[in-house]
Design an enzyme around this catalytic site. Sequence first.
Site, PDB file in Angstrom:
ATOM      1  N   GLY A 166      -4.736   4.124   0.807  1.00  0.00           N
ATOM      2  CA  GLY A 166      -4.679   4.527   2.202  1.00  0.00           C
ATOM      3  C   GLY A 166      -6.000   4.338   2.922  1.00  0.00           C
ATOM      4  N   ASN A 190       0.826   4.644   9.180  1.00  0.00           N
ATOM      5  CA  ASN A 190       1.787   4.991   8.139  1.00  0.00           C
ATOM      6  C   ASN A 190       2.462   6.324   8.408  1.00  0.00           C
ATOM      7  OD1 ASN A 190      -0.763   3.793   5.926  1.00  0.00           O
ATOM      8  ND2 ASN A 190       0.930   2.594   6.741  1.00  0.00           N
ATOM      9  N   CYS A 203       0.842  -1.202   0.000  1.00  0.00           N
ATOM     10  CA  CYS A 203       0.000   0.000   0.000  1.00  0.00           C
ATOM     11  C   CYS A 203       0.874   1.247   0.000  1.00  0.00           C
ATOM     12  CB  CYS A 203      -0.929  -0.001   1.211  1.00  0.00           C
ATOM     13  SG  CYS A 203      -2.135  -1.335   1.197  1.00  0.00           S
TER      14      CYS A 203
END
Length: 287
Positions: free
Chosen positions: A192, A201, A170
């Site tokens: 996301g 993240n 991702c």
Amino acid sequence: MKQYLDLASYVLANGKKRKNRTDTDTLSVFGYQMKFDLTNSFPLLTTKKVNWKAIVHELLWFIKGDTNIKYLVDNGVNIWNEWPYENFKKSPSFQNETLQEFILKVKTDNEFAKQFADLGPVYGKQWRNFNGVDQLKKVIQEIKENPNSRRLIVSSWNPSELEKMALAPCHSLFQFYVEEDKLSLQLYQRSGDIFLGVPFNIASYALLVYLVAHETKLKPGYFIHTLGDAHIYENHIEQIKLQLTRTTLDPPQVVLKSDKSIFAYSFDDIELVGYNYHPFIYGRVAV
């Protein structure tokens, strides 16, 4: 972290309903960027409690080049459990074990863990061995020797190995940038999950800036977070709305307590100071 709340508000207001590979639809926008100043504070979300231990252990796991969840579950981190479990359920060895029973086997049976707890060539593999290239070690050396380079890039997106991964990356590519005595990083994240993934993240890559800056005798500068498909799962909408009612608290600090190499860091070498937060909010991960 006003930047994160602004993102959540924007997607609630402007997101379009989209189907995806999971069974849960999303509200989605394409293209969004946030910028965090790392000079005097650390961007860890305060409108809900975020699992700091999981963030640190996952990043150290990436840095070590590990792809087996045994290190994580041995340290009480369960954020990747569902993916190898889903693969295990497809194997002839599956005997209707629950997820909890699967994780217990991973913890207690090394051979079982080797066979069933690996995620394939995901982040750690690509950072440390992208078709034979140790990207992380190479980029750190390049920062030291050629800080003005425009090629200070690490990619997790390896098309030749995507089919072998439990989950395609991702957060797929990041680039360092040196300005005077400060180190900054920009992340491109193709996908996301705003409620569950993005807070992790943000903190993970901000911490990576701290660690690499320490390794290269620089100071943390900025973390720029660029999102492709930025989305809120429909079963997270109420949780996001709850967060938006909460007041942002003062951000914490991160202290690195060791001068050892980035590749030798442990959890105890990294200290989070002054983390105040609102209560935890549960949300189910979409697998």
